[in-house]
Design a protein around this motif. Sequence first.
Motif, PDB file in Angstrom:
ATOM      1  N   PHE A   1       0.826  -1.202   0.000  1.00 37.60           N
ATOM      2  CA  PHE A   1       0.000   0.000   0.000  1.00 37.60           C
ATOM      3  C   PHE A   1       0.864   1.258   0.000  1.00 37.60           C
ATOM      4  N   GLN A   2       1.935   1.250   0.762  1.00 38.40           N
ATOM      5  CA  GLN A   2       2.840   2.402   0.787  1.00 38.40           C
ATOM      6  C   GLN A   2       3.505   2.602  -0.570  1.00 38.40           C
ATOM      7  N   ARG A   3       3.899   1.502  -1.218  1.00 38.45           N
ATOM      8  CA  ARG A   3       4.468   1.623  -2.564  1.00 38.45           C
ATOM      9  C   ARG A   3       3.432   2.189  -3.523  1.00 38.45           C
ATOM     10  N   ASP A   4       2.188   1.720  -3.410  1.00 41.05           N
ATOM     11  CA  ASP A   4       1.131   2.237  -4.278  1.00 41.05           C
ATOM     12  C   ASP A   4       0.937   3.736  -4.059  1.00 41.05           C
ATOM     13  N   LEU A   5       0.952   4.172  -2.811  1.00 38.46           N
ATOM     14  CA  LEU A   5       0.828   5.601  -2.511  1.00 38.46           C
ATOM     15  C   LEU A   5       1.971   6.380  -3.149  1.00 38.46           C
ATOM     16  N   LEU A   6       3.162   5.838  -3.064  1.00 40.55           N
ATOM     17  CA  LEU A   6       4.332   6.499  -3.632  1.00 40.55           C
ATOM     18  C   LEU A   6       4.167   6.685  -5.139  1.00 40.55           C
ATOM     19  N   TYR A   7       3.660   5.666  -5.825  1.00 41.02           N
ATOM     20  CA  TYR A   7       3.439   5.762  -7.263  1.00 41.02           C
ATOM     21  C   TYR A   7       2.365   6.791  -7.587  1.00 41.02           C
TER      22      TYR A   7
ATOM     23  N   SER B   1      -8.338   5.127  -4.192  1.00 36.61           N
ATOM     24  CA  SER B   1      -9.603   4.426  -3.948  1.00 36.61           C
ATOM     25  C   SER B   1     -10.219   3.912  -5.241  1.00 36.61           C
ATOM     26  N   GLU B   2      -9.957   4.589  -6.352  1.00 33.31           N
ATOM     27  CA  GLU B   2     -10.457   4.123  -7.649  1.00 33.31           C
ATOM     28  C   GLU B   2      -9.922   2.735  -7.982  1.00 33.31           C
ATOM     29  N   ASP B   3      -8.709   2.444  -7.525  1.00 36.02           N
ATOM     30  CA  ASP B   3      -8.067   1.172  -7.871  1.00 36.02           C
ATOM     31  C   ASP B   3      -8.163   0.114  -6.777  1.00 36.02           C
ATOM     32  N   VAL B   4      -8.056   0.523  -5.520  1.00 36.38           N
ATOM     33  CA  VAL B   4      -8.000  -0.475  -4.442  1.00 36.38           C
ATOM     34  C   VAL B   4      -9.271  -0.551  -3.611  1.00 36.38           C
ATOM     35  N   GLY B   5     -10.225   0.317  -3.887  1.00 39.82           N
ATOM     36  CA  GLY B   5     -11.434   0.358  -3.078  1.00 39.82           C
ATOM     37  C   GLY B   5     -11.316   1.444  -2.024  1.00 39.82           C
ATOM     38  N   GLU B   6     -12.346   1.592  -1.246  1.00 36.12           N
ATOM     39  CA  GLU B   6     -12.411   2.665  -0.248  1.00 36.12           C
ATOM     40  C   GLU B   6     -11.235   2.599   0.722  1.00 36.12           C
ATOM     41  N   VAL B   7     -10.601   3.734   0.919  1.00 38.61           N
ATOM     42  CA  VAL B   7      -9.487   3.873   1.856  1.00 38.61           C
ATOM     43  C   VAL B   7      -9.897   4.906   2.895  1.00 38.61           C
ATOM     44  N   ASN B   8      -9.849   4.536   4.158  1.00 37.79           N
ATOM     45  CA  ASN B   8     -10.244   5.491   5.198  1.00 37.79           C
ATOM     46  C   ASN B   8      -9.041   6.305   5.672  1.00 37.79           C
TER      47      ASN B   8
ATOM     48  N   LEU C   1      -4.885   5.863   5.476  1.00 39.01           N
ATOM     49  CA  LEU C   1      -4.158   6.723   4.549  1.00 39.01           C
ATOM     50  C   LEU C   1      -3.072   7.558   5.226  1.00 39.01           C
ATOM     51  N   TYR C   2      -3.463   8.352   6.198  1.00 43.52           N
ATOM     52  CA  TYR C   2      -2.536   9.346   6.735  1.00 43.52           C
ATOM     53  C   TYR C   2      -1.354   8.763   7.508  1.00 43.52           C
ATOM     54  N   PRO C   3      -1.517   7.696   8.280  1.00 40.34           N
ATOM     55  CA  PRO C   3      -0.321   7.104   8.895  1.00 40.34           C
ATOM     56  C   PRO C   3       0.673   6.575   7.856  1.00 40.34           C
ATOM     57  N   ASN C   4       0.155   6.059   6.753  1.00 45.28           N
ATOM     58  CA  ASN C   4       1.048   5.565   5.703  1.00 45.28           C
ATOM     59  C   ASN C   4       1.717   6.702   4.960  1.00 45.28           C
ATOM     60  N   LEU C   5       1.000   7.800   4.739  1.00 46.31           N
ATOM     61  CA  LEU C   5       1.639   8.985   4.146  1.00 46.31           C
ATOM     62  C   LEU C   5       2.724   9.518   5.073  1.00 46.31           C
ATOM     63  N   ASP C   6       2.432   9.550   6.368  1.00 44.97           N
ATOM     64  CA  ASP C   6       3.428  10.010   7.341  1.00 44.97           C
ATOM     65  C   ASP C   6       4.683   9.146   7.312  1.00 44.97           C
TER      66      ASP C   6
END
Length: 92
Positions: A7-13, A31-38, A42-47
């Motif tokens: 998921f973190q790699r996907d966010l990076l892309y 969310s368009e690709d993996v479904g609903e993300v709360n 999201l934010y802990p992974n962005l951090d």
Amino acid sequence: MFDLTGFQRDLLYVIAGADRPSGQQIKESISEDVGEVNHGRLYPNLDTLVERGFVNKGQHDRRTNYYQISDEGRTAISERREWEERYVSFDE
């Protein structure tokens, strides 16, 4: 980059393919690709990506942050793609 989650790699892309997206824009895109993300996912992974130096975080305004791929993030993606190409090549 091997110690990042998928998921973190996907966010990076997603961040790499956008121009300083907000967290909400990233959420909508992924969310368009993996479904609903709360927000709690999201934010802990962005951090984590920010803490690891793969992403820079700034402010559009007092309420909205943006995320931007860093040089280290670009290098990590490039190295990851080279590694993938060693194992997954469809050239005949």
